[in-house]
Design a protein around this motif. Sequence first.
Motif, PDB file in Angstrom:
ATOM      1  N   ALA A 131      -6.174  -3.524  70.050  1.00 57.34           N
ATOM      2  CA  ALA A 131      -5.597  -3.890  68.924  1.00 57.34           C
ATOM      3  C   ALA A 131      -4.957  -4.378  69.559  1.00 57.34           C
ATOM      4  CB  ALA A 131      -5.365  -1.691  69.192  1.00 57.34           C
ATOM      5  N   ASN A 132      -5.017  -5.738  68.208  1.00 63.59           N
ATOM      6  CA  ASN A 132      -3.776  -6.393  68.466  1.00 63.59           C
ATOM      7  C   ASN A 132      -3.781  -7.676  67.578  1.00 63.59           C
ATOM      8  OD1 ASN A 132      -1.916  -8.394  69.232  1.00 63.59           O
ATOM      9  ND2 ASN A 132      -3.536 -10.377  69.984  1.00 63.59           N
ATOM     10  N   PRO A 133      -2.490  -7.494  66.739  1.00 62.26           N
ATOM     11  CA  PRO A 133      -1.798  -6.172  66.921  1.00 62.26           C
ATOM     12  C   PRO A 133      -1.887  -4.454  66.146  1.00 62.26           C
ATOM     13  CG  PRO A 133      -1.404  -7.753  64.814  1.00 62.26           C
ATOM     14  CD  PRO A 133      -2.712  -7.879  64.843  1.00 62.26           C
ATOM     15  N   VAL A 134      -0.828  -4.026  66.792  1.00 60.93           N
ATOM     16  CA  VAL A 134      -0.567  -2.715  66.304  1.00 60.93           C
ATOM     17  C   VAL A 134       0.815  -3.323  66.088  1.00 60.93           C
ATOM     18  CG1 VAL A 134      -0.132  -0.189  66.259  1.00 60.93           C
ATOM     19  CG2 VAL A 134      -2.374  -1.469  68.255  1.00 60.93           C
ATOM     20  N   VAL A 178      -3.901  -3.239  63.185  1.00 54.24           N
ATOM     21  CA  VAL A 178      -4.713  -3.507  61.636  1.00 54.24           C
ATOM     22  C   VAL A 178      -5.608  -4.754  62.611  1.00 54.24           C
ATOM     23  CG1 VAL A 178      -1.810  -4.229  60.694  1.00 54.24           C
ATOM     24  CG2 VAL A 178      -3.067  -5.922  62.647  1.00 54.24           C
ATOM     25  N   ASP A 179      -6.235  -5.116  63.641  1.00 57.01           N
ATOM     26  CA  ASP A 179      -7.183  -5.741  64.457  1.00 57.01           C
ATOM     27  C   ASP A 179      -7.283  -4.608  65.622  1.00 57.01           C
ATOM     28  OD1 ASP A 179      -8.912  -7.747  64.493  1.00 57.01           O
ATOM     29  OD2 ASP A 179      -7.382  -9.063  65.965  1.00 57.01           O
ATOM     30  N   ALA A 180      -8.731  -4.951  65.158  1.00 54.48           N
ATOM     31  CA  ALA A 180      -9.898  -4.064  66.773  1.00 54.48           C
ATOM     32  C   ALA A 180     -10.455  -4.753  67.170  1.00 54.48           C
ATOM     33  CB  ALA A 180      -9.767  -2.756  66.023  1.00 54.48           C
TER      34      ALA A 180
HETATM   35 MG    MG Z   1      -5.524  -9.739  66.705  1.00 48.86          MG
END
Ligand code: MG
Length: 703
Positions: free
Chosen positions: A679-682, A694-696
């Motif tokens: 998960a980048n970024p949280v 916001v990304d997984a």
């Molecule tokens: Mg990302």
Amino acid sequence: MNHQALDGIMTPRSIAVIGASSTPGKIGYTVLSNLINQGYKGKIFPINPGAEEILGLKAYPSVLDVPEDIDAAVITIPAKIVIPAVEECGKKGVKGLVIITSGFSEVGKRELEEELVQKAHEYNMRILGPNIVGVLANSSGMNASFAPYLPLPGKASLVSQSGALLIAIDASTYVRGVGFDKLISIGNMSDLDFADIIEWLNDDPNTTAITLYIEGFKNGRRFMDVCRRTNKPIIALKAGVSSHGAAAAASHTGSLAGAAKVYGAAFQQAGVVQASDLDNLFDRTLALSLQPPMKGDNLLIITNGGGVGVLATDAAEKYGVPLKFAPAEVQEELKKHMPEFGSAKNPVDLTGMAGTEWYHNAIKFAYAHPWVDGLVVLYCETAVTDPMEIAQGIKSAIDNSGANGKPVTVSFVGGERSDKAMRWLVDHGIPAYGAPDRAVNAIAALNEYARNKTLLAEPITLCGGENRNEALQIIERARAEGRDSLTEIEAKQVFALYGLPVTKTLLAKTEDEAVSLAREIGYPVVMKIVSPDILHKSDAGGVKVNLKDEQSVREAFRTIMANAKAYKADARIHGIAIQEMAPWGTEVILGSVNDATFGPTMMFGLGGIFVEVLKDVTFRVAPVSTSQALRMLGEIRGAPILAGVRGEEPRDKRALAETICSYSTMILDLADEISESDANPVLVYAEGKGVKVVDARIILKKK
Ligand code: MG
Ligand code: ADP
């Protein structure tokens, strides 16, 4: 477990040497003569079909011809004839096998090794090895190995995966003055591995600390369980720490999770103290085998020289036991044992004028004082003092202090007389080192051990949901399409099933659908390409943020589609994800790998585009409780950023820790499915405002 078989190997009452020989230079000769000549009190039976007598002992063609019971068989015959010999051992009722012979899995002969283990297990025998040097034990005068002599006697026992290193360590014990009771070579670990030996050593009255030289092993979870249950200090040196398998990693986490980091995390979680190199392994072994754990953080240093005092102070900070000033009443009392120009602060400087009496009185008082949790005594050799007298003064001060249960380590800097005095101290149970930073590092190991043990006592509470079935459905659908990764939308669905806070995300197939979904979610929105062939979406021009109206959504839809096609003409495109635009927050990365040794393992670090460059990350083997996760947050160099820098409010660490905890539940629950994820970024918000993923990304295990 089968303690009896291990007793048979470690403390046998009788030993057969299969392949015993009267030809000097042969392993079967060396092992037999080592057993005969170095103090072994049990019965020894040379086995060799071609001899009547070897080295003065009656020889037998087979173990089956021996008229008495045999506990251990040490096997030195060539690999191809080992299995029939093992069969005979089984029929004879031998308890344990020490298989020195090489030529098994280490040269690719895996099947032969498996057959060997099977044969031994048929008869309830356990195997140490094959491909080992053997077993050495001072307490029973047993040198059942081809190493030349027993090590310097001591209270630690060493388990080594490398045979050559074990022989070298054996010799170096005399030079270093660090002794061992047992040296155990475990080679290929076809049957008995680290965990089995540790379990046995935990009950061994002649071992107070367990020293491990590790190159790598398989069953990491069992190793951790056994270490956790052990009530003796375990110290490990892990070799081969350069990053492995990083080249082809598909996720950020995969490329950041070197063996060193994961082993390091596992050691800490299992209460195992780590050594940084071979010298450090000896230094720490000495302290852990001789001294009690340091149960608090108050370290006091007493010295006769400012220089070594400063070096020790630096080391104390470096190794995690930073010095504090002692309370006023402690300083007052200490002042009585030094000249006017001495210092009673920490380090306590008795000055170069300090003789045995000052040392004695200052140590006696300090060691007994309840504020002091651990003591390091430093001494610089001077023209007017005798190192041996100082050493004796230190020992009698501790003995006469009326206190116990606290550790003390010592460093003498000087010449031969100092060396001799330090040997005397070690012989009397006080670890002594030739440099102040080593004495501090050693006491830091005792502090680390105590801290690890406290952490182990803490219950592990799991968090997050468990929606395995629904998660499996999502994963199965992806697999059915021949994919080995989930799209961001799917990954977020899985995350959400385990209670992770993800941004609301919907899939639009057409421009019109994008507009209506954007309206449903509410402006502003973020739009991202959804394609199993585009993992790093920004690189492909596939992310547009802060879209405030219909017009921008339409434009973004067309641009993203065009960019994706330009990036990879044959990319499979599922559509475009429309998601809520999360407000700005501190970017961190959470991730996981499914480590070959320890299984599902969590990563936390500062996020953003520089994560792979800065490598400011920390690991824990799953599951990770919220309190453990909170400690992870403090471990990275960038930790102060979460506390709030430059007038920023402190970040919501609690929510982040809970998210890590839930994440760890997910990777454990789906251990058979997920190989890597991140998960980048949280985004982490101010205290009380939570976090947002916001990304997984989820990479599936190949099936
Ligand atoms: Mg990302
Ligand atoms: P990728 O890592 O595949 O390039 P991301 O989904 O991480 O794509 O998006 C790139 C960047 O866009 C993120 O690092 C983040 O700064 C920003 N971003 C992505 N999604 C959102 C969102 N929903 N809300 C706010 N910012 C976002």
